[in-house]
Design a protein around this motif. Structure first.
Motif, mmCIF file in Angstrom:
data_model
loop_
_atom_site.group_PDB
_atom_site.id
_atom_site.type_symbol
_atom_site.label_atom_id
_atom_site.label_comp_id
_atom_site.label_asym_id
_atom_site.label_seq_id
_atom_site.Cartn_x
_atom_site.Cartn_y
_atom_site.Cartn_z
ATOM 1 N N TYR A 76 5.214 12.920 -20.283
ATOM 2 C CA TYR A 76 5.285 11.452 -20.307
ATOM 3 C C TYR A 76 6.734 10.984 -20.233
ATOM 4 N N TRP A 77 6.904 9.712 -19.874
ATOM 5 C CA TRP A 77 8.180 9.001 -19.962
ATOM 6 C C TRP A 77 7.947 7.720 -20.751
ATOM 7 N N LEU A 78 8.916 7.365 -21.592
ATOM 8 C CA LEU A 78 8.874 6.108 -22.340
ATOM 9 C C LEU A 78 10.161 5.346 -22.052
ATOM 10 N N ASP A 79 10.037 4.152 -21.498
ATOM 11 C CA ASP A 79 11.199 3.331 -21.126
ATOM 12 C C ASP A 79 11.203 2.042 -21.928
ATOM 13 N N VAL A 80 12.392 1.676 -22.435
ATOM 14 C CA VAL A 80 12.602 0.370 -23.058
ATOM 15 C C VAL A 80 13.801 -0.272 -22.354
ATOM 16 N N ASN A 81 13.570 -1.415 -21.728
ATOM 17 C CA ASN A 81 14.611 -2.109 -20.970
ATOM 18 C C ASN A 81 14.805 -3.510 -21.523
ATOM 19 N N MET A 82 16.045 -3.893 -21.721
ATOM 20 C CA MET A 82 16.396 -5.235 -22.208
ATOM 21 C C MET A 82 17.226 -5.911 -21.123
ATOM 22 N N ARG A 141 17.922 -19.641 -17.732
ATOM 23 C CA ARG A 141 17.993 -18.221 -18.018
ATOM 24 C C ARG A 141 16.728 -17.798 -18.751
ATOM 25 N N TYR A 142 16.431 -16.501 -18.700
ATOM 26 C CA TYR A 142 15.351 -15.943 -19.512
ATOM 27 C C TYR A 142 15.643 -14.470 -19.751
ATOM 28 N N ASP A 143 15.072 -13.939 -20.808
ATOM 29 C CA ASP A 143 15.235 -12.538 -21.181
ATOM 30 C C ASP A 143 13.918 -11.802 -20.969
ATOM 31 N N VAL A 144 14.023 -10.511 -20.671
ATOM 32 C CA VAL A 144 12.838 -9.673 -20.512
ATOM 33 C C VAL A 144 13.045 -8.380 -21.299
ATOM 34 N N THR A 145 12.110 -8.066 -22.188
ATOM 35 C CA THR A 145 12.083 -6.773 -22.870
ATOM 36 C C THR A 145 10.850 -6.020 -22.383
ATOM 37 N N GLN A 146 11.082 -4.885 -21.733
ATOM 38 C CA GLN A 146 9.996 -4.093 -21.175
ATOM 39 C C GLN A 146 9.806 -2.819 -21.996
ATOM 40 N N ILE A 147 8.557 -2.509 -22.334
ATOM 41 C CA ILE A 147 8.212 -1.264 -23.013
ATOM 42 C C ILE A 147 7.123 -0.601 -22.173
ATOM 43 N N PHE A 148 7.473 0.497 -21.497
ATOM 44 C CA PHE A 148 6.576 1.133 -20.545
ATOM 45 C C PHE A 148 6.335 2.590 -20.932
ATOM 46 N N PHE A 149 5.098 3.015 -20.788
ATOM 47 C CA PHE A 149 4.716 4.414 -20.993
ATOM 48 C C PHE A 149 4.110 4.921 -19.694
ATOM 49 N N SER A 150 4.602 6.065 -19.202
ATOM 50 C CA SER A 150 4.129 6.555 -17.905
ATOM 51 C C SER A 150 3.837 8.040 -17.956
ATOM 52 N N GLU A 208 2.036 3.888 -14.722
ATOM 53 C CA GLU A 208 2.784 3.370 -15.866
ATOM 54 C C GLU A 208 2.109 2.104 -16.390
ATOM 55 N N ALA A 209 2.066 1.974 -17.688
ATOM 56 C CA ALA A 209 1.488 0.786 -18.315
ATOM 57 C C ALA A 209 2.349 0.382 -19.501
ATOM 58 N N GLY A 210 2.312 -0.894 -19.827
ATOM 59 C CA GLY A 210 3.106 -1.363 -20.955
ATOM 60 C C GLY A 210 3.059 -2.872 -21.074
ATOM 61 N N VAL A 211 4.073 -3.396 -21.709
ATOM 62 C CA VAL A 211 4.133 -4.836 -21.946
ATOM 63 C C VAL A 211 5.527 -5.345 -21.593
ATOM 64 N N SER A 212 5.569 -6.548 -21.046
ATOM 65 C CA SER A 212 6.827 -7.242 -20.776
ATOM 66 C C SER A 212 6.859 -8.504 -21.638
ATOM 67 N N ILE A 213 7.854 -8.579 -22.516
ATOM 68 C CA ILE A 213 8.034 -9.750 -23.373
ATOM 69 C C ILE A 213 9.094 -10.621 -22.721
ATOM 70 N N ILE A 214 8.740 -11.866 -22.398
ATOM 71 C CA ILE A 214 9.579 -12.702 -21.542
ATOM 72 C C ILE A 214 9.828 -14.036 -22.215
ATOM 73 N N GLY A 215 11.069 -14.488 -22.203
ATOM 74 C CA GLY A 215 11.394 -15.799 -22.761
ATOM 75 C C GLY A 215 12.785 -15.836 -23.352
ATOM 76 N N ASP A 216 12.872 -16.259 -24.610
ATOM 77 C CA ASP A 216 14.148 -16.424 -25.310
ATOM 78 C C ASP A 216 14.243 -15.406 -26.441
ATOM 79 N N GLN A 217 14.960 -14.314 -26.183
ATOM 80 C CA GLN A 217 15.188 -13.282 -27.201
ATOM 81 C C GLN A 217 16.651 -13.253 -27.635
ATOM 82 N N ASN A 218 17.359 -14.324 -27.298
ATOM 83 C CA ASN A 218 18.752 -14.529 -27.705
ATOM 84 C C ASN A 218 19.696 -13.453 -27.171
ATOM 85 N N TYR A 219 19.402 -12.927 -25.980
ATOM 86 C CA TYR A 219 20.359 -12.023 -25.347
ATOM 87 C C TYR A 219 21.627 -12.767 -24.943
#
Length: 507
Positions: free
Chosen positions: A72-78, A107-116, A134-145
């Protein structure tokens, strides 16, 4: 309908891939133990040979965490996406197009958590097929990046980036279903490594938010441990679905022909892509902390890569150099580039002025050179190896005035009467000026080859200085005289010095 077909295809390939993996392989506990843990950061300031341009907008910075195991691969992208000023009527292809005068920020922020699950469907000595559902969730909006970005800008004395979020204080979570697939074959063998050619497709779907598809051909130099060097050329398709203007503009920059480059030494990894239609590019540098605990297979360097920084014209250039040693001679064939992209022409100007009333002045310089290098000592025996390098090629110069943040500006008529004018242009781009260039470099490389190694790579440090000859210093000085203060530093011989990391690869 197209989106529904794409989702059904993704699901079908996922199921097909799962049946292609035997139960015993997933039951093996060692397949789930991580082999790599990459920690990386990305920025659009990495613009190799200036085939892309840093506007410090769109995808402007990012943080990345990758865990890779056989099973497996686990990715976290900010990701931080910004748009500092846009107008209806502007074009990502023609910066001289006039807008309607009404500035749009966002502007907007994206936090991606993917498992493949990386799955080999077919592997022979000369041919392979793999897929990676690959499947996961994308959290999108204002995360104060924005706070992270402006903290970094403050540390490096850069102007803050003040842009309102598309949805202030709010976030949404979107299911992401992605798929990568590649079909390839062997071209040549180099000892334990091989040169491969392949066709690849990537499908990335944040359901209800945005859809991206990449199709491209890939040329790769691959070892048992990792893909040492891969280059891709293809096309990107993107569809935005949020209704946000910032996303719509960002996706416009992503469309069209793409170029990708990836270099992986085991410890250090560099990934770069450029959208050749719009000039948007981005690079990510990552470090695999687990590689420090792996047994080394390095025996000799058949290829080396140097990455570092140098000072020239009181500017900081990024340097990338590839060398191929000629065995038994001390000589190496060299291809190198150095660049700075979208750097402020006047370092304190953007911190002092009001960006709604004055343009920002930017410059981009690059060199692309070929030549030879000679080491004066045995790099495996000497702690310090002196070397001399002579290369020649092209140096390019480009200046821009960015008006996209300007709302109104003041003009004066022949009688000296002032009036306010609404800005309607994005930027003024002066066509690049080219110089024939030749570099003479003298340097010292420290640490014997093989003393510090991981995987199939060995690492050394080098310090260097030299001069660059250009054939047209007067023309370059005149070209730069309005938009930068670098013109007074231009001469036929331009000094430079720097430091870098040299990575040797055992192929």
């Amino acid at each position: 309908m197209k989106k529904l077909i794409l989702l059904l295809l993704t699901a079908l390939l996922t199921v097909a891939g799962l049946y292609a993996i035997s139960i015993s392989e997933y039951a093996d506990p060692s397949s789930w133990i991580p082999e790599s843990l990459y920690i990386g950061m990305g920025n659009d300031k990495w613009a190799l040979a200036n085939i892309s341009y840093n506007m410090d907008d769109q995808l402007s910075f990012s943080e990345h965490f990758y865990v890779e195991a056989p099973a497996y691969w686990l990715d976290v992208n900010m990701l931080a996406i910004t748009n500092r000023g846009w107008q209806n009527g502007w074009s990502t292809l023609d910066f001289s197009a006039e807008g309607d005068g009404n500035k749009i920020d966002g502007r907007y922020d994206v936090t991606q958590i993917f498992f493949s699950l990386p799955l080999d469907l077919l592997v022979t000595d000369n041919f392979y097929i793999w897929i990676r559902p690959e499947a996961g969730v994308s959290i999108i909006g204002d995360q104060n990046y924005a706070f992270l970005q402006n903290t970094l800008h403050k540390l490096i004395n850069a102007a803050p980036l003040e842009v309102d979020y598309e949805t202030p204080g709010k976030n949404m979570a979107k299911l992401s279903l992605n798929m990568s697939a590649e079909v390839g074959g062997l071209l040549l063998r180099f000892g334990e490594s091989l040169l491969s050619i392949s066709a690849r497709a990537d499908f990335m779907n944040a359901i209800g938010f945005g859809y991206k598809q990449h199709v491209y051909g890939v040329l790769g130099l691959i070892s048992k441990e990792n893909d040492i060097l891969t280059m891709g050329l293809g096309y990107s398709f993107c569809q935005s679905a949020s209704g946000w203007k910032t996303q719509e503009i960002y996706y416009e920059y992503l469309k069209g022909p793409i170029f990708t480059l990836s270099v992986n030494s085991g410890l250090i990894r560099f990934d770069y892509f450029s959208r050749l239609r719009t000039g948007f590019g981005y690079g990510v540098i990552s470090v695999d902390v687990l590689s420090l605990f792996k047994k080394s297979t390095w025996k000799e360097s058949e290829l080396f890569l140097s990455m570092g920084i140098s000072s020239q014209l009181n500017n900081t250039f990024y340097n990338v150099r590839v060398g191929a040693p000629i065995k038994g001679t001390g000589f190496s064939l060299i291809a190198s580039t150095r660049f700075l992209s979208g750097n402020p022409s006047y370092k304190n100007w953007e911190n002092m002025m009001n960006p709604e009333n004055y343009p920002r002045f930017k410059r981009s310089y690059s060199a692309l050179l070929l030549g030879v290098r000679y080491d004066f000592a045995d790099s495996r025996q000497a702690f310090v190896t002196p070397y001399a390098e002579l290369t020649a090629g092209i140096m390019s110069w480009e200046v821009r005035e960015l008006w996209n943040m300007v709302t109104d500006y003041t003009v004066y008529d022949e009688q000296g009467q002032e009036s306010t004018v609404r800005n309607k242009i994005h930027s003024l781009v002066t066509p690049k000026l080219l110089s024939f260039a030749a570099d003479l470099e003298l340097g010292l490389t420290f640490i014997p080859e093989g003393a510090f190694r991981t995987g199939n790579s060995t690492f050394r440090i080098n310090f260097f200085s030299g001069v660059t000859f250009i054939h047209n210093p007067k023309a370059v000085g005149e070209y730069l005289s309005y938009s930068t203060d670098d013109s007074v530093k231009i001469g036929r011989l331009i000094p430079r010095w720097g430091v870098g990391i040299q990575i040797g690869f055992d192929l």
